[in-house]
Design a protein around this motif. Structure first.
Motif, PDB file in Angstrom:
ATOM      1  N   LYS A 128      45.446  35.894  53.355  1.00 23.65           N
ATOM      2  CA  LYS A 128      46.567  35.867  52.417  1.00 23.65           C
ATOM      3  C   LYS A 128      47.861  35.925  53.204  1.00 23.65           C
ATOM      4  CE  LYS A 128      44.576  38.315  48.524  1.00 23.65           C
ATOM      5  NZ  LYS A 128      44.641  39.430  47.593  1.00 23.65           N
ATOM      6  N   HIS A 167      53.177  31.793  40.763  1.00 23.50           N
ATOM      7  CA  HIS A 167      53.315  33.230  41.014  1.00 23.50           C
ATOM      8  C   HIS A 167      53.173  33.544  42.494  1.00 23.50           C
ATOM      9  CE1 HIS A 167      52.436  33.158  36.754  1.00 23.50           C
ATOM     10  NE2 HIS A 167      52.781  34.416  36.654  1.00 23.50           N
ATOM     11  N   MET A 171      56.028  35.032  45.034  1.00 24.42           N
ATOM     12  CA  MET A 171      55.852  36.276  45.792  1.00 24.42           C
ATOM     13  C   MET A 171      56.153  36.071  47.268  1.00 24.42           C
ATOM     14  SD  MET A 171      52.479  37.984  44.138  1.00 24.42           S
ATOM     15  CE  MET A 171      52.519  39.341  45.285  1.00 24.42           C
ATOM     16  N   ASP A 253      41.146  40.854  29.590  1.00 22.31           N
ATOM     17  CA  ASP A 253      40.725  42.031  30.350  1.00 22.31           C
ATOM     18  C   ASP A 253      39.340  42.533  29.957  1.00 22.31           C
ATOM     19  OD1 ASP A 253      42.990  42.480  32.128  1.00 22.31           O
ATOM     20  OD2 ASP A 253      44.116  42.638  30.262  1.00 22.31           O
ATOM     21  N   ARG A 283      37.276  34.144  35.829  1.00 21.99           N
ATOM     22  CA  ARG A 283      38.576  34.177  35.164  1.00 21.99           C
ATOM     23  C   ARG A 283      39.610  33.506  36.063  1.00 21.99           C
ATOM     24  NH1 ARG A 283      41.835  39.729  34.096  1.00 21.99           N
ATOM     25  NH2 ARG A 283      41.923  39.557  36.357  1.00 21.99           N
ATOM     26  N   PHE A 285      43.000  33.287  36.592  1.00 26.78           N
ATOM     27  CA  PHE A 285      44.168  34.015  36.083  1.00 26.78           C
ATOM     28  C   PHE A 285      45.358  33.064  35.975  1.00 26.78           C
ATOM     29  CE2 PHE A 285      47.626  37.085  36.052  1.00 26.78           C
ATOM     30  CZ  PHE A 285      47.146  37.981  35.118  1.00 26.78           C
ATOM     31  N   PHE A 286      45.546  32.228  37.002  1.00 26.96           N
ATOM     32  CA  PHE A 286      46.560  31.170  36.943  1.00 26.96           C
ATOM     33  C   PHE A 286      45.818  29.857  36.807  1.00 26.96           C
ATOM     34  CE2 PHE A 286      48.420  34.402  39.884  1.00 26.96           C
ATOM     35  CZ  PHE A 286      49.307  34.935  38.967  1.00 26.96           C
TER      36      PHE A 286
ATOM     37  N   LYS B 128      47.447  48.536  44.845  1.00 26.54           N
ATOM     38  CA  LYS B 128      48.618  47.677  45.009  1.00 26.54           C
ATOM     39  C   LYS B 128      48.921  47.004  43.690  1.00 26.54           C
ATOM     40  CE  LYS B 128      48.034  46.221  49.769  1.00 26.54           C
ATOM     41  NZ  LYS B 128      47.871  45.127  50.721  1.00 26.54           N
ATOM     42  N   LEU B 130      50.487  44.113  41.894  1.00 30.85           N
ATOM     43  CA  LEU B 130      50.925  42.793  42.363  1.00 30.85           C
ATOM     44  C   LEU B 130      51.312  41.858  41.230  1.00 30.85           C
ATOM     45  CD1 LEU B 130      48.982  41.387  45.413  1.00 30.85           C
ATOM     46  CD2 LEU B 130      51.131  42.603  45.311  1.00 30.85           C
ATOM     47  N   GLN B 131      51.291  42.352  39.997  1.00 29.61           N
ATOM     48  CA  GLN B 131      51.606  41.455  38.888  1.00 29.61           C
ATOM     49  C   GLN B 131      52.125  42.284  37.722  1.00 29.61           C
ATOM     50  OE1 GLN B 131      51.179  37.999  38.626  1.00 29.61           O
ATOM     51  NE2 GLN B 131      51.885  38.000  36.516  1.00 29.61           N
ATOM     52  N   ASP B 133      52.909  41.920  33.733  1.00 29.98           N
ATOM     53  CA  ASP B 133      52.811  41.115  32.514  1.00 29.98           C
ATOM     54  C   ASP B 133      53.465  41.891  31.385  1.00 29.98           C
ATOM     55  OD1 ASP B 133      51.461  39.070  33.707  1.00 29.98           O
ATOM     56  OD2 ASP B 133      49.474  39.728  33.066  1.00 29.98           O
ATOM     57  N   LEU B 145      52.460  45.560  31.328  1.00 26.83           N
ATOM     58  CA  LEU B 145      51.086  45.764  31.788  1.00 26.83           C
ATOM     59  C   LEU B 145      51.086  45.473  33.283  1.00 26.83           C
ATOM     60  CD1 LEU B 145      48.046  46.165  31.143  1.00 26.83           C
ATOM     61  CD2 LEU B 145      47.927  43.701  30.762  1.00 26.83           C
ATOM     62  N   ARG B 147      49.214  44.985  36.875  1.00 25.68           N
ATOM     63  CA  ARG B 147      47.908  44.559  37.388  1.00 25.68           C
ATOM     64  C   ARG B 147      47.839  44.770  38.896  1.00 25.68           C
ATOM     65  NH1 ARG B 147      45.045  41.663  33.719  1.00 25.68           N
ATOM     66  NH2 ARG B 147      46.189  41.078  31.846  1.00 25.68           N
ATOM     67  N   ASP B 149      45.846  43.970  42.821  1.00 20.26           N
ATOM     68  CA  ASP B 149      45.740  42.740  43.616  1.00 20.26           C
ATOM     69  C   ASP B 149      44.538  41.878  43.221  1.00 20.26           C
ATOM     70  OD1 ASP B 149      44.007  44.582  44.602  1.00 20.26           O
ATOM     71  OD2 ASP B 149      44.607  44.392  46.693  1.00 20.26           O
ATOM     72  N   GLN B 150      43.697  42.370  42.336  1.00 12.40           N
ATOM     73  CA  GLN B 150      42.642  41.539  41.748  1.00 12.40           C
ATOM     74  C   GLN B 150      43.031  41.100  40.333  1.00 12.40           C
ATOM     75  OE1 GLN B 150      39.904  40.798  43.716  1.00 12.40           O
ATOM     76  NE2 GLN B 150      41.191  41.865  45.200  1.00 12.40           N
ATOM     77  N   TYR B 151      44.253  41.331  39.949  1.00 12.53           N
ATOM     78  CA  TYR B 151      44.762  41.040  38.603  1.00 12.53           C
ATOM     79  C   TYR B 151      44.042  41.837  37.520  1.00 12.53           C
ATOM     80  CZ  TYR B 151      47.087  37.326  41.108  1.00 12.53           C
ATOM     81  OH  TYR B 151      47.840  36.627  42.020  1.00 12.53           O
ATOM     82  N   GLN B 152      43.455  42.960  37.909  1.00 15.30           N
ATOM     83  CA  GLN B 152      42.867  43.855  36.912  1.00 15.30           C
ATOM     84  C   GLN B 152      43.977  44.733  36.336  1.00 15.30           C
ATOM     85  OE1 GLN B 152      39.725  43.314  36.126  1.00 15.30           O
ATOM     86  NE2 GLN B 152      39.614  41.839  37.801  1.00 15.30           N
ATOM     87  N   ALA B 153      43.919  44.955  35.015  1.00 13.31           N
ATOM     88  CA  ALA B 153      44.927  45.787  34.356  1.00 13.31           C
ATOM     89  C   ALA B 153      44.768  47.238  34.796  1.00 13.31           C
ATOM     90  CB  ALA B 153      44.777  45.664  32.844  1.00 13.31           C
TER      91      ALA B 153
END
Lengths: 343, 343
Positions: A128, A167, A171, A253, A283, A285-286, B128, B130-131, B133, B145, B147, B149-153
């Motif tokens: 990354k 996104h 970043m 989610d 999923r 996400f984007f 971390k 990283l998003q 929403d 909301l 999220r 770094d895995q876009y998990q809430a």
């Protein structure tokens, strides 16, 4: 000081560093390396393809949970696919093609396209890029230094192309104070993204057609993956199920098990087929950019030698990613001395 | 839909989510929770403190590789430390204090300050964000909301305070298209950062003074950690060595072993002390913000209920982080209905 310089020299240096090995990034790499520039590509995943990648199911089979096919509605993409077909890495999918707009898939799989373009290109995987630094080298030339998520130096390059969803581009651009114009372009695109749940499942063979689009269902589209050219003759029907953006937003989610069950149920209600086997839902996400404001098909900041190529800059689909890459790289190759910002 | 709603309700909800558990974020949490708001703090590390954290060396000892002390030059920080001393989590360090400007350390260690402020506050570590929403809840209220770094809430909150170095704030703000004003504030601050290598080492006791500042050396400052109040009586002298910003920039990408050797050599040349033991050097990639443009000490976007508190908004030092937190939280508590952007 000597040791330090030696250390910096250890970091590989290229004319162009491209972040993202999806359709746009990989095609940029191919075009620029063909024009004689030294290029490397960096991606956070283990392989190329991005949303046009392929998921391995067994030693002999895979399927596409992202872009299932690519339409070629413009002369430049028609020409591109003519060449890819000649090289044996793409084939026209008759069942989805019209006379005006042919549709193509990669052969033997979608990721064959990006693998083909990256064939001769250094490709750094599982990395990354999270920080862009800049310094002046001994000749007075400005050099970008890309760092990973531990801030370790990965790559040096005079030009950088970011070929990721908006996104992730925003970043990365946010980390350098000279790139505010590109940053705002990417940041403002963030609002137009949709997410999508997708999964594969297998049934016994049926005569249901290759593409089924549904209304008033959790499912937006079902693609019979084994009807793609070169994959015929399978003993099972392998479907890719794409959830609708609205249903995905409502269930973004949920855990994967719940999503798998809901999508299977919706599939069964429509097809009356029994599911023999299925994979975990993925999923995105984007997933897709839903607006095309008629801007340029790419962005380029010549004073910084940083550019953007991606589907979200052109059409919001897989073909748009290709056009974005072709037009950006044409500009770079044909206007090396231009200082005009392209946005 | 019912299940989805239940799923969303599983995500913990607070009045305020604070990103970053350094001095600014932890003090914001303390001030806002004391004012009756429900608050949670999220940090990427395993503990609190950030650049005012403490590094454990053994079961009984630790040292500070970041901020070695905090000056209190303003009435509000003097009052803050008076209270912290009363609570037994800070002490004045006489050897570095002047009559006008006392200097303080945490007791028994620097991280005691942030631990004290977070004592009653839910604290999510190793995460971390990283998003960002945003959605509208059943009452029509806008909710953030966050999220990982895995876009998990992770967390829902009506207000968000970002209390991180400018780069990390800019990256997070870049992910939402409504926050461009704050994004540009953070992005433009990125250019003024310095990095710093720091390490600890031990020698036999000597009568060298507590703080030694060097010119024309890789070392900018050496702090005798065991002279801090409450740590006297050690059988060794434990020094924290801070490299100069210029030397750090030249050797930013060296490996730790090389840096350790170079700093030990510089230490030996100056002190003629033999190093008995030392730790790995730590690279503060975002160490200090070097400019103070006289802007507001914090930023607050009332229409989005998002704010910034950090050293880079005030003085560029540890005291500035505290003032930034105090002034932002005062504004939020005293002007709940104001729609004036504070920037």
């Amino acid at each position: 000081m000597t040791t330090s310089t030696a250390k910096q020299q250890d970091i590989p240096t290229f004319d162009v560093a491209i972040i993202g090995a999806g359709l746009a990034g990989s095609l940029c790499a191919k075009q620029l390396s063909s024009a004689g520039l030294s290029v490397c590509v960096i991606d956070k995943s283990r392989g190329s393809g991005g949303r046009a990648g392929s998921k391995r199911i067994s030693d002999t089979s895979s399927c596409e949970l992202g872009a299932p096919y690519i339409f070629a509605s413009h002369p430049e993409t028609k020409a591109l696919f003519k060449n890819l077909v000649k090289n044996g890495v793409a084939a026209q999918w008759k069942q989805i093609s019209s006379k005006q707009i042919p549709g193509f898939v990669g052969t033997p799989r979608m990721s064959s396209l990006t693998r083909h373009w990256l064939d001769q290109v250094p490709f750094i995987t599982s990395t990354k890029v999270l920080q862009m630094d800049r310094f002046t080298d001994a000749d007075g030339q400005l050099i970008w230094l890309l760092r990973n998520d531990q801030y370790q130096a990965c790559v040096k390059a005079t030009k950088v192309i970011i070929a990721t969803p908006a996104h992730q581009a925003a970043m990365l651009l946010a980390t350098h104070s000279d790139l505010a114009v590109l940053l705002l372009r990417a940041n403002q695109a963030c609002k137009q993204y949709q997410s999508q749940w997708a999964m594969w499942l297998e049934t016994q063979p049926s005569d249901l057609k290759a593409i089924i689009e549904l209304k008033d269902s959790p499912i937006q589209r079902m693609i019979k993956d084994n009807y793609k050219p070169g994959r015929e003759g399978a003993e099972v029907d392998r479907w890719v199920i794409q959830a609708s953006p609205e249903w995905t937003a409502q269930h973004l989610d949920q855990d994967k098990q719940w999503v798998a069950q809901a999508l299977q149920q919706a599939f069964a209600e429509h097809t009356e087929q029994r599911v023999r086997q299925h994979g975990d839902p993925h999923r995105w996400f984007f997933s897709r950019y839903t607006e095309n404001r008629g801007n340029k098909t790419y962005a380029w900041a010549p004073e910084h030698q940083v550019g953007l190529a991606a589907d979200w800059l052109c059409q919001g689909d897989a073909e748009g990613a290709l056009i974005s890459a072709l037009t950006l790289t044409d500009w770079i190759i044909n206007n090396p001395a231009s200082l005009q910002t392209e946005l």
